[in-house]
Design a protein around this motif. Structure first.
Motif, PDB file in Angstrom:
ATOM      1  N   ARG A 299     -16.087 -37.819  50.203  1.00 25.42           N
ATOM      2  CA  ARG A 299     -14.927 -38.674  49.899  1.00 25.42           C
ATOM      3  C   ARG A 299     -13.858 -37.844  49.212  1.00 25.42           C
ATOM      4  N   PRO A 300     -12.985 -37.228  49.990  1.00 29.19           N
ATOM      5  CA  PRO A 300     -11.939 -36.391  49.397  1.00 29.19           C
ATOM      6  C   PRO A 300     -11.006 -37.198  48.504  1.00 29.19           C
ATOM      7  N   ARG A 301     -10.465 -36.508  47.514  1.00 31.91           N
ATOM      8  CA  ARG A 301      -9.503 -37.098  46.569  1.00 31.91           C
ATOM      9  C   ARG A 301     -10.129 -38.205  45.729  1.00 31.91           C
ATOM     10  N   THR A 302     -11.448 -38.174  45.574  1.00 30.79           N
ATOM     11  CA  THR A 302     -12.113 -39.156  44.713  1.00 30.79           C
ATOM     12  C   THR A 302     -12.756 -38.409  43.558  1.00 30.79           C
ATOM     13  N   SER A 303     -12.119 -38.455  42.421  1.00 30.34           N
ATOM     14  CA  SER A 303     -12.602 -37.737  41.252  1.00 30.34           C
ATOM     15  C   SER A 303     -12.249 -38.517  40.007  1.00 30.34           C
ATOM     16  N   ASN A 304     -12.994 -38.270  38.942  1.00 29.12           N
ATOM     17  CA  ASN A 304     -12.707 -38.914  37.666  1.00 29.12           C
ATOM     18  C   ASN A 304     -11.714 -38.099  36.841  1.00 29.12           C
ATOM     19  N   GLY A 305     -11.175 -37.033  37.442  1.00 23.17           N
ATOM     20  CA  GLY A 305     -10.188 -36.229  36.735  1.00 23.17           C
ATOM     21  C   GLY A 305      -8.969 -37.027  36.288  1.00 23.17           C
ATOM     22  N   PRO A 306      -8.378 -37.884  37.150  1.00 23.71           N
ATOM     23  CA  PRO A 306      -7.258 -38.714  36.688  1.00 23.71           C
ATOM     24  C   PRO A 306      -7.640 -39.650  35.541  1.00 23.71           C
ATOM     25  N   THR A 307      -8.913 -40.046  35.476  1.00 25.01           N
ATOM     26  CA  THR A 307      -9.359 -40.862  34.342  1.00 25.01           C
ATOM     27  C   THR A 307      -9.248 -40.066  33.049  1.00 25.01           C
ATOM     28  N   GLU A 308      -9.638 -38.792  33.097  1.00 27.05           N
ATOM     29  CA  GLU A 308      -9.500 -37.939  31.922  1.00 27.05           C
ATOM     30  C   GLU A 308      -8.035 -37.753  31.559  1.00 27.05           C
ATOM     31  N   ALA A 309      -7.161 -37.745  32.560  1.00 31.12           N
ATOM     32  CA  ALA A 309      -5.734 -37.622  32.282  1.00 31.12           C
ATOM     33  C   ALA A 309      -5.218 -38.840  31.519  1.00 31.12           C
ATOM     34  N   VAL A 310      -5.654 -40.030  31.915  1.00 32.14           N
ATOM     35  CA  VAL A 310      -5.278 -41.246  31.195  1.00 32.14           C
ATOM     36  C   VAL A 310      -5.836 -41.208  29.783  1.00 32.14           C
ATOM     37  N   ASN A 311      -7.068 -40.712  29.628  1.00 31.27           N
ATOM     38  CA  ASN A 311      -7.646 -40.561  28.296  1.00 31.27           C
ATOM     39  C   ASN A 311      -6.765 -39.694  27.409  1.00 31.27           C
ATOM     40  N   GLY A 312      -6.239 -38.625  27.986  1.00 34.82           N
ATOM     41  CA  GLY A 312      -5.351 -37.754  27.222  1.00 34.82           C
ATOM     42  C   GLY A 312      -4.078 -38.461  26.793  1.00 34.82           C
ATOM     43  N   ARG A 313      -3.541 -39.303  27.651  1.00 32.34           N
ATOM     44  CA  ARG A 313      -2.337 -40.061  27.284  1.00 32.34           C
ATOM     45  C   ARG A 313      -2.638 -41.038  26.153  1.00 32.34           C
ATOM     46  N   LEU A 314      -3.821 -41.625  26.166  1.00 27.04           N
ATOM     47  CA  LEU A 314      -4.186 -42.554  25.097  1.00 27.04           C
ATOM     48  C   LEU A 314      -4.395 -41.813  23.773  1.00 27.04           C
ATOM     49  N   GLU A 315      -4.923 -40.595  23.840  1.00 28.99           N
ATOM     50  CA  GLU A 315      -5.043 -39.786  22.624  1.00 28.99           C
ATOM     51  C   GLU A 315      -3.657 -39.516  22.038  1.00 28.99           C
TER      52      GLU A 315
END
Length: 349
Positions: A299-315
């Motif tokens: 499943r290309p382009r399916t990663s939790n990396g963007p989730t970590e990016a949102v986590n960084g914005r919340l920090e």
């Protein structure tokens, strides 16, 4: 507000302000838009916005809350992760963040925050999924997550048709942690102390985490010198597995990368000497989650990396407000910060 009075019949009526503000609103539409742009686009605090509008903090805070009942429509790919929303002397307080990864998978935009749930357990995520209607749950195709077994179990029970994917970031992090633990253990066994300046293992600690295709000539020489004898053979074996996993994810042919990763998992499951305790532990984890690890390659382009990016914005958000004490206010600000409202308020972004 102007009031008018008829001199003949004494009827009194007020000026029509419906174009300027909602009925019984405390802020005009222009003032509300200014407040939303300040908070969402310019990352101002509610206190600063309230000061600019000349209203109380509660007035500004209640005015900027956005309740979009259709924001969960069309979600096909979900990411889930834990997040520390408050640090205290008695320990950190966690929440579970649920992210919409559908725009990333489809290439139509960035990820966005769907919801924030108190706690970081299987029950927290399972209860949130159970609250969604059946049609929404049936539409979820993929759930991306880290290695936490609670998220995996909750997904399996509530979304039996969805595919769970363990993203490369967390898989490589597991291998990197195994490499660090092996390096520290060998360091203690050989020298009887932690790594110090001048110790070969300590000097090469960052080089060991660099992909072989990115190594400079000087780094190659450092590793050749480190692995010249048999003193560091256990570190060399662990480093080799780490590099094979990186190569599998970086392979231009995803099918070939899947074969390589499957080969690594099989090797760690069958033929690891007892002395390599870190690799044996890594092998047990990867064997247990093999389907989730290999699902990424299908499943290309399916990663939790963007989730970590949102986590960084919340920090970053937490730092702007100098910390939060009220979870309700934190969730409201988090949704404003990362729920994808910026293009609506500022089309140029």
């Amino acid at each position: 507000m102007r009031r008018y009075r008829c001199t003949d019949c004494c009827h009194v009526w007020r000026q029509d302000t419906s174009l300027a503000a909602e009925p019984r609103a405390k802020l005009s539409r222009r003032g509300l838009r200014w407040a939303l742009e300040g908070i969402v686009v310019q990352h101002l605090t509610v206190a600063r916005v309230a000061e600019g509008l000349g209203v109380a903090w509660n007035t500004a805070n209640l005015a900027v809350l956005i309740d979009d009942e259709h924001r969960s429509d069309g979600v096909k790919v979900v990411g889930v992760d834990e997040h520390v929303w408050r640090h205290t002397r008695r320990g950190d307080k966690y929440v579970t963040v649920i992210i919409d990864l559908t725009p990333v998978r489809d290439g139509t935009g960035p990820s966005r925050l769907l919801d924030v749930v108190e706690g970081r357990s299987k029950k927290a995520f399972k209860d949130w999924l159970a609250e969604r209607d059946q049609a929404w749950r049936d539409g979820i195709e993929v759930v991306a997550m880290d290695g936490f077994a609670g998220f995996k179990t909750a997904t399996t029970e509530e979304l039996p048709d969805a595919v769970t994917v363990m993203d490369p970031f967390h898989v490589i992090r597991l291998a990197g942690d195994a490499l660090d633990e092996c390096r520290r253990r060998v360091q203690q066994e050989l020298h009887g102390h932690r790594g110090r300046k001048g110790d070969p293992l300590y000097t090469a600690r960052r080089t060991l985490h660099t992909g072989t295709d990115l190594l400079t000539d000087r780094q190659h020489e450092r590793l050749d010198k480190l692995f010249a004898g048999d003193r560091h053979v256990q570190v060399e074996c662990t480093w080799g597995i780490y590099q094979r996993m990186i190569s599998a994810y970086r392979h231009p042919d995803r099918a070939a990368g899947r074969v390589e990763m499957s080969s690594v998992i099989d090797a760690l499951a069958d033929s690891v000497p007892e002395a390599l305790v870190e690799l044996r532990k890594l092998g047990r984890t990867l064997t247990r989650r093999a389907c989730d690890v290999l699902a990424y390659f299908d499943r290309p382009r399916t990663s939790n990396g963007p989730t970590e990016a949102v986590n960084g914005r919340l920090e970053h958000l937490r730092g702007l407000a100098l910390g939060f004490r009220n979870l309700t206010n934190y969730i409201a600000r988090a949704l404003l910060e990362a729920d994808g409202f910026r293009p609506h308020l500022h089309p140029e972004l």
